[in-house]
Design a protein around this motif. Structure first.
Motif, PDB file in Angstrom:
ATOM      1  N   TYR A  31       0.837  -1.201   0.000  1.00  0.00           N
ATOM      2  CA  TYR A  31       0.000   0.000   0.000  1.00  0.00           C
ATOM      3  C   TYR A  31       0.867   1.244   0.000  1.00  0.00           C
ATOM      4  O   TYR A  31       1.804   1.372   0.794  1.00  0.00           O
ATOM      5  CB  TYR A  31      -0.888  -0.018   1.237  1.00  0.00           C
ATOM      6  CG  TYR A  31      -1.791   1.182   1.394  1.00  0.00           C
ATOM      7  CD1 TYR A  31      -1.401   2.271   2.161  1.00  0.00           C
ATOM      8  CD2 TYR A  31      -3.046   1.227   0.794  1.00  0.00           C
ATOM      9  CE1 TYR A  31      -2.223   3.373   2.323  1.00  0.00           C
ATOM     10  CE2 TYR A  31      -3.886   2.320   0.945  1.00  0.00           C
ATOM     11  CZ  TYR A  31      -3.468   3.383   1.721  1.00  0.00           C
ATOM     12  OH  TYR A  31      -4.304   4.466   1.871  1.00  0.00           O
ATOM     13  N   MET A  50      -3.248   0.146  -3.835  1.00  0.00           N
ATOM     14  CA  MET A  50      -3.278  -1.073  -3.024  1.00  0.00           C
ATOM     15  C   MET A  50      -2.188  -2.059  -3.455  1.00  0.00           C
ATOM     16  O   MET A  50      -1.825  -2.949  -2.694  1.00  0.00           O
ATOM     17  CB  MET A  50      -4.642  -1.743  -3.116  1.00  0.00           C
ATOM     18  CG  MET A  50      -5.792  -0.892  -2.580  1.00  0.00           C
ATOM     19  SD  MET A  50      -5.724  -0.700  -0.787  1.00  0.00           S
ATOM     20  CE  MET A  50      -6.379  -2.291  -0.279  1.00  0.00           C
ATOM     21  N   GLY A  97      -3.096  -2.662   2.789  1.00  0.00           N
ATOM     22  CA  GLY A  97      -3.975  -1.508   2.765  1.00  0.00           C
ATOM     23  C   GLY A  97      -5.177  -1.584   3.671  1.00  0.00           C
ATOM     24  O   GLY A  97      -5.973  -0.668   3.710  1.00  0.00           O
ATOM     25  N   TRP A  98      -5.315  -2.684   4.433  1.00  0.00           N
ATOM     26  CA  TRP A  98      -6.519  -2.741   5.251  1.00  0.00           C
ATOM     27  C   TRP A  98      -6.222  -2.800   6.733  1.00  0.00           C
ATOM     28  O   TRP A  98      -6.828  -3.496   7.486  1.00  0.00           O
ATOM     29  CB  TRP A  98      -7.418  -3.911   4.836  1.00  0.00           C
ATOM     30  CG  TRP A  98      -6.710  -5.190   4.590  1.00  0.00           C
ATOM     31  CD1 TRP A  98      -6.379  -6.147   5.485  1.00  0.00           C
ATOM     32  CD2 TRP A  98      -6.248  -5.659   3.317  1.00  0.00           C
ATOM     33  NE1 TRP A  98      -5.746  -7.188   4.862  1.00  0.00           N
ATOM     34  CE2 TRP A  98      -5.658  -6.919   3.525  1.00  0.00           C
ATOM     35  CE3 TRP A  98      -6.282  -5.134   2.019  1.00  0.00           C
ATOM     36  CZ2 TRP A  98      -5.105  -7.662   2.487  1.00  0.00           C
ATOM     37  CZ3 TRP A  98      -5.730  -5.872   1.002  1.00  0.00           C
ATOM     38  CH2 TRP A  98      -5.153  -7.118   1.241  1.00  0.00           C
ATOM     39  N   GLY A  99      -5.229  -2.031   7.134  1.00  0.00           N
ATOM     40  CA  GLY A  99      -5.104  -1.667   8.527  1.00  0.00           C
ATOM     41  C   GLY A  99      -4.379  -2.607   9.438  1.00  0.00           C
ATOM     42  O   GLY A  99      -4.426  -2.430  10.645  1.00  0.00           O
ATOM     43  N   ASP A 100      -3.691  -3.602   8.905  1.00  0.00           N
ATOM     44  CA  ASP A 100      -2.967  -4.493   9.797  1.00  0.00           C
ATOM     45  C   ASP A 100      -1.638  -3.926  10.251  1.00  0.00           C
ATOM     46  O   ASP A 100      -1.044  -4.414  11.208  1.00  0.00           O
ATOM     47  CB  ASP A 100      -2.701  -5.837   9.107  1.00  0.00           C
ATOM     48  CG  ASP A 100      -3.973  -6.640   8.930  1.00  0.00           C
ATOM     49  OD1 ASP A 100      -3.964  -7.593   8.139  1.00  0.00           O
ATOM     50  OD2 ASP A 100      -4.974  -6.306   9.585  1.00  0.00           O
ATOM     51  N   SER A 101      -1.159  -2.912   9.535  1.00  0.00           N
ATOM     52  CA  SER A 101       0.163  -2.399   9.862  1.00  0.00           C
ATOM     53  C   SER A 101       0.139  -0.882   9.814  1.00  0.00           C
ATOM     54  O   SER A 101      -0.677  -0.276   9.113  1.00  0.00           O
ATOM     55  CB  SER A 101       1.203  -2.936   8.867  1.00  0.00           C
ATOM     56  OG  SER A 101       0.915  -2.498   7.557  1.00  0.00           O
ATOM     57  N   LEU A 103       1.226   3.074   9.157  1.00  0.00           N
ATOM     58  CA  LEU A 103       1.593   3.825   7.973  1.00  0.00           C
ATOM     59  C   LEU A 103       2.950   4.491   8.204  1.00  0.00           C
ATOM     60  O   LEU A 103       3.179   5.095   9.250  1.00  0.00           O
ATOM     61  CB  LEU A 103       0.524   4.881   7.718  1.00  0.00           C
ATOM     62  CG  LEU A 103       0.288   5.410   6.310  1.00  0.00           C
ATOM     63  CD1 LEU A 103       0.039   4.303   5.325  1.00  0.00           C
ATOM     64  CD2 LEU A 103      -0.881   6.371   6.339  1.00  0.00           C
TER      65      LEU A 103
END
Lengths: 114, 116
Positions: A31, A50, A97-101, A103
């Motif tokens: 991402y 993505m 891109g869906w929030g597991d890690s 930014l």
């Protein structure tokens, strides 16, 4: 060292002269995203990606283009810059891109368009 | 449309004080919430990420909590130091399915000054 690298750090240009701000990450992140930061308006997303060849518009995409031909690079292109694009620009990346890690951000590019 | 609010915009405290920074959001259907630190002229550094299923996260002197139902998060800083002076931003990610579009919405930040 894991990092997001933007270039240049500072750029002064004139209206209508095409420019590209480069962004590269060395963390194999899927991402990537571009933001602009303006006083009183905060951070606003321009475009995001993505994965390779997958890009989409953020909140303020007008006047900008992006491409994602390689995983590590996500350049921001201003085909015909205007003074209202004077801003501080940040590139960011994360593993997915869906929030597991979290930014990770670059150090920013301060663009002035006269 | 998700809106993220951080009040006040600026805060000044004496060194050593424990403090709480607030963040509120309008749509509780979030995937996660992140707190960032931004130093002048620099990019943002991720401090803590709380996933929607979690209530809090801790890192050193920092503790972040999340209450999705009320649309609130707090960042607790223990024993503040002058080096903590910076702007703190929270951001929420809208809930979605893997592979679908992803977007973070940021608050405008709280500028913290810790006086020696």
């Amino acid at each position: 060292e894991a990092q997001v690298t933007q270039n240049p750090r500072y750029l002064i240009t004139v209206t209508g002269k095409k420019l590209t701000v480069t962004c590269s990450q060395n963390m194999n992140h899927e991402y990537m995203s571009w933001y602009r930061q303006d006083p009183g308006l905060g951070l606003r997303q321009i475009y995001y990606s993505m994965n390779v060849e997958v890009t989409d518009k953020g909140d303020v995409p007008e006047g900008y283009k992006v491409s994602r031909k390689e995983k590590r690079n996500f350049p921001l292109i201003l085909e015909s810059p205007s003074p209202n694009q004077t801003s501080l620009y940040f590139c960011a990346s994360s593993l997915a891109g869906w929030g597991d890690s979290p930014l990770h951000f670059g150090n920013g590019t301060r663009l002035t368009v006269t | 449309k998700q809106e993220v609010t951080q009040i006040p915009a600026a805060l000044s405290v004496p060194e050593g004080e424990n403090l709480v920074l607030n963040c509120s959001f309008t749509d509780s259907a979030i995937y996660n919430l992140q707190w960032f630190r931004q130093d002048p002229g620099k990019g943002l550094t991720s401090l803590l990420l709380i996933q929607s299923s979690q209530r809090e996260q801790t890192s050193g002197r920092l503790n972040a909590s999340l209450d999705k139902s009320s649309g609130r998060s707090t960042l607790y800083i223990a024993a503040s130091q002058p080096g903590d002076s910076a702007t703190y931003l929270c951001a929420v990610e809208g809930k979605h399915k893997p592979g679908a579009n992803s977007k973070l919405t940021f608050g405008k930040g709280i500028t913290l000054s810790v006086r020696p």
